[in-house]
Design a protein around this motif. Sequence first.
Motif, PDB file in Angstrom:
ATOM      1  N   LEU A 168       0.822  -1.206   0.000  1.00  0.00           N
ATOM      2  CA  LEU A 168       0.000   0.000   0.000  1.00  0.00           C
ATOM      3  C   LEU A 168       0.857   1.258   0.000  1.00  0.00           C
ATOM      4  O   LEU A 168       0.576   2.222  -0.729  1.00  0.00           O
ATOM      5  N   GLU A 169       1.913   1.273   0.799  1.00  0.00           N
ATOM      6  CA  GLU A 169       2.765   2.457   0.921  1.00  0.00           C
ATOM      7  C   GLU A 169       3.778   2.567  -0.218  1.00  0.00           C
ATOM      8  O   GLU A 169       4.492   3.568  -0.331  1.00  0.00           O
ATOM      9  N   LYS A 170       3.876   1.511  -1.018  1.00  0.00           N
ATOM     10  CA  LYS A 170       4.806   1.485  -2.166  1.00  0.00           C
ATOM     11  C   LYS A 170       6.263   1.618  -1.726  1.00  0.00           C
ATOM     12  O   LYS A 170       7.090   2.251  -2.390  1.00  0.00           O
ATOM     13  N   LEU A 171       6.562   1.033  -0.548  1.00  0.00           N
ATOM     14  CA  LEU A 171       7.914   0.993  -0.006  1.00  0.00           C
ATOM     15  C   LEU A 171       8.161  -0.388   0.577  1.00  0.00           C
ATOM     16  O   LEU A 171       7.219  -1.067   0.988  1.00  0.00           O
ATOM     17  N   ILE A 215       0.756   8.857  -0.967  1.00  0.00           N
ATOM     18  CA  ILE A 215       0.751   7.658  -1.826  1.00  0.00           C
ATOM     19  C   ILE A 215      -0.328   7.743  -2.904  1.00  0.00           C
ATOM     20  O   ILE A 215      -0.613   6.758  -3.580  1.00  0.00           O
ATOM     21  N   ASP A 216      -0.937   8.945  -3.047  1.00  0.00           N
ATOM     22  CA  ASP A 216      -1.929   9.193  -4.097  1.00  0.00           C
ATOM     23  C   ASP A 216      -3.062   8.165  -4.038  1.00  0.00           C
ATOM     24  O   ASP A 216      -3.446   7.584  -5.058  1.00  0.00           O
ATOM     25  N   THR A 217      -3.612   7.971  -2.817  1.00  0.00           N
ATOM     26  CA  THR A 217      -4.627   6.942  -2.615  1.00  0.00           C
ATOM     27  C   THR A 217      -5.658   7.415  -1.595  1.00  0.00           C
ATOM     28  O   THR A 217      -5.307   8.058  -0.599  1.00  0.00           O
ATOM     29  N   TYR A 218      -6.932   7.105  -1.858  1.00  0.00           N
ATOM     30  CA  TYR A 218      -7.977   7.355  -0.876  1.00  0.00           C
ATOM     31  C   TYR A 218      -7.980   6.200   0.120  1.00  0.00           C
ATOM     32  O   TYR A 218      -8.062   5.032  -0.278  1.00  0.00           O
ATOM     33  N   LEU A 219      -7.894   6.549   1.406  1.00  0.00           N
ATOM     34  CA  LEU A 219      -7.724   5.528   2.432  1.00  0.00           C
ATOM     35  C   LEU A 219      -8.861   5.523   3.442  1.00  0.00           C
ATOM     36  O   LEU A 219      -9.463   6.551   3.741  1.00  0.00           O
ATOM     37  N   LYS A 220      -9.107   4.339   3.979  1.00  0.00           N
ATOM     38  CA  LYS A 220      -9.887   4.175   5.200  1.00  0.00           C
ATOM     39  C   LYS A 220      -8.908   3.623   6.230  1.00  0.00           C
ATOM     40  O   LYS A 220      -8.274   2.590   5.994  1.00  0.00           O
ATOM     41  N   VAL A 221      -8.751   4.337   7.366  1.00  0.00           N
ATOM     42  CA  VAL A 221      -7.798   3.933   8.397  1.00  0.00           C
ATOM     43  C   VAL A 221      -8.542   3.771   9.718  1.00  0.00           C
ATOM     44  O   VAL A 221      -9.281   4.670  10.130  1.00  0.00           O
ATOM     45  N   ILE A 222      -8.372   2.628  10.357  1.00  0.00           N
ATOM     46  CA  ILE A 222      -8.885   2.417  11.705  1.00  0.00           C
ATOM     47  C   ILE A 222      -7.678   2.388  12.632  1.00  0.00           C
ATOM     48  O   ILE A 222      -6.777   1.559  12.456  1.00  0.00           O
ATOM     49  N   CYS A 223      -7.632   3.343  13.577  1.00  0.00           N
ATOM     50  CA  CYS A 223      -6.497   3.386  14.497  1.00  0.00           C
ATOM     51  C   CYS A 223      -6.979   3.130  15.924  1.00  0.00           C
ATOM     52  O   CYS A 223      -8.070   3.567  16.303  1.00  0.00           O
ATOM     53  N   PHE A 224      -6.163   2.436  16.695  1.00  0.00           N
ATOM     54  CA  PHE A 224      -6.556   2.027  18.040  1.00  0.00           C
ATOM     55  C   PHE A 224      -5.315   1.968  18.917  1.00  0.00           C
ATOM     56  O   PHE A 224      -4.193   1.802  18.423  1.00  0.00           O
ATOM     57  N   PRO A 225      -5.459   2.130  20.252  1.00  0.00           N
ATOM     58  CA  PRO A 225      -4.288   2.136  21.135  1.00  0.00           C
ATOM     59  C   PRO A 225      -3.654   0.756  21.257  1.00  0.00           C
ATOM     60  O   PRO A 225      -4.348  -0.258  21.308  1.00  0.00           O
ATOM     61  N   THR A 226      -2.338   0.731  21.289  1.00  0.00           N
ATOM     62  CA  THR A 226      -1.609  -0.519  21.543  1.00  0.00           C
ATOM     63  C   THR A 226      -0.756  -0.312  22.792  1.00  0.00           C
ATOM     64  O   THR A 226      -1.248  -0.486  23.898  1.00  0.00           O
ATOM     65  N   PHE A 227       0.496   0.078  22.642  1.00  0.00           N
ATOM     66  CA  PHE A 227       1.355   0.374  23.785  1.00  0.00           C
ATOM     67  C   PHE A 227       1.273   1.866  24.102  1.00  0.00           C
ATOM     68  O   PHE A 227       0.750   2.648  23.307  1.00  0.00           O
ATOM     69  N   LYS A 228       1.801   2.265  25.262  1.00  0.00           N
ATOM     70  CA  LYS A 228       1.799   3.682  25.599  1.00  0.00           C
ATOM     71  C   LYS A 228       2.600   4.471  24.568  1.00  0.00           C
ATOM     72  O   LYS A 228       3.743   4.140  24.262  1.00  0.00           O
ATOM     73  N   GLY A 229       1.957   5.525  24.043  1.00  0.00           N
ATOM     74  CA  GLY A 229       2.626   6.346  23.040  1.00  0.00           C
ATOM     75  C   GLY A 229       2.585   5.766  21.643  1.00  0.00           C
ATOM     76  O   GLY A 229       3.149   6.343  20.720  1.00  0.00           O
ATOM     77  N   ASN A 237      -7.323   0.548   1.009  1.00  0.00           N
ATOM     78  CA  ASN A 237      -7.504   1.351  -0.192  1.00  0.00           C
ATOM     79  C   ASN A 237      -8.996   1.342  -0.502  1.00  0.00           C
ATOM     80  O   ASN A 237      -9.574   0.294  -0.785  1.00  0.00           O
ATOM     81  N   ILE A 238      -9.651   2.509  -0.429  1.00  0.00           N
ATOM     82  CA  ILE A 238     -11.105   2.570  -0.589  1.00  0.00           C
ATOM     83  C   ILE A 238     -11.553   2.007  -1.934  1.00  0.00           C
ATOM     84  O   ILE A 238     -12.630   1.401  -2.037  1.00  0.00           O
ATOM     85  N   GLU A 239     -10.753   2.177  -2.964  1.00  0.00           N
ATOM     86  CA  GLU A 239     -11.143   1.692  -4.286  1.00  0.00           C
ATOM     87  C   GLU A 239     -11.219   0.175  -4.354  1.00  0.00           C
ATOM     88  O   GLU A 239     -11.790  -0.385  -5.281  1.00  0.00           O
TER      89      GLU A 239
END
Length: 261
Positions: A168-171, A215-229, A237-239
Amino acid sequence: MQETKHITIISNRKKIALSISAVLYVFVVGKNTQIHILGGKVYETRMSLSQLEKELDDGFIKVHRGCLVSAMAIHDITETINLNNGESLAYTIRKKKQIIEQLQLKQRNIINSFNNRGIPETEEEYFRYYSSFDHMPFAFADIEMIFNEERHAVDWIFRYGNDALAKLEKLSLDEMIGNTFGSLFSNMNSKWLKSYERTALYNETLEIIDFSPEIDTYLKVICFPTFKGHCGCILFNIEEIEFTKNSSEAQHALDKYFGNN
């Protein structure tokens, strides 16, 4: 994972345990006190502000005689107290300098309270910890936030990523892991930082739908806590996502999802 502390209140004749980390602010209304928490829920109690001030930890600031605000919930202070969730609160203007100094001190204490207990120490340990994500069909990353002295996130470091993330990140993963996002993408857009900051500091699970110019992409991102900080991120990729209605309730569910009902 992160330790959770609670306070117990009586609201509507029921004993309720509230996570302190979920409390945004406490506000006196007449003879009662309202406790506003994440998600928009409000609990009303007969406990006084002074009683609650003793029960809550030292991460709260009294911004006027009838209001306590969580330092972690504050995004900045202008003519109002501006919270991470978009709300704004009045405060005693003549005490602005004092309140800002308190906020900066408490925010530094928050960052300093981060410890390495339970956090993988090496790249190999991160990959062992998250090995179940290695071959998942969706992109996943664990990122460690970088904060400035005012507690605002300024960048993040990739600590783990799977093959789908690299695609996805092309790296390559070798290019990403251990490096900051800003060093990899000179056109880094700071709009992602506020949401990741809220997740890492305030334990919120958030969904972001936006365009990534990096990255020239429409994204859906779900972020959630893991470790402190840190926060974990699942990226799509929404498409490549197609919505399907499998029942008569699907449209109603979609309306609720977008807050239309």
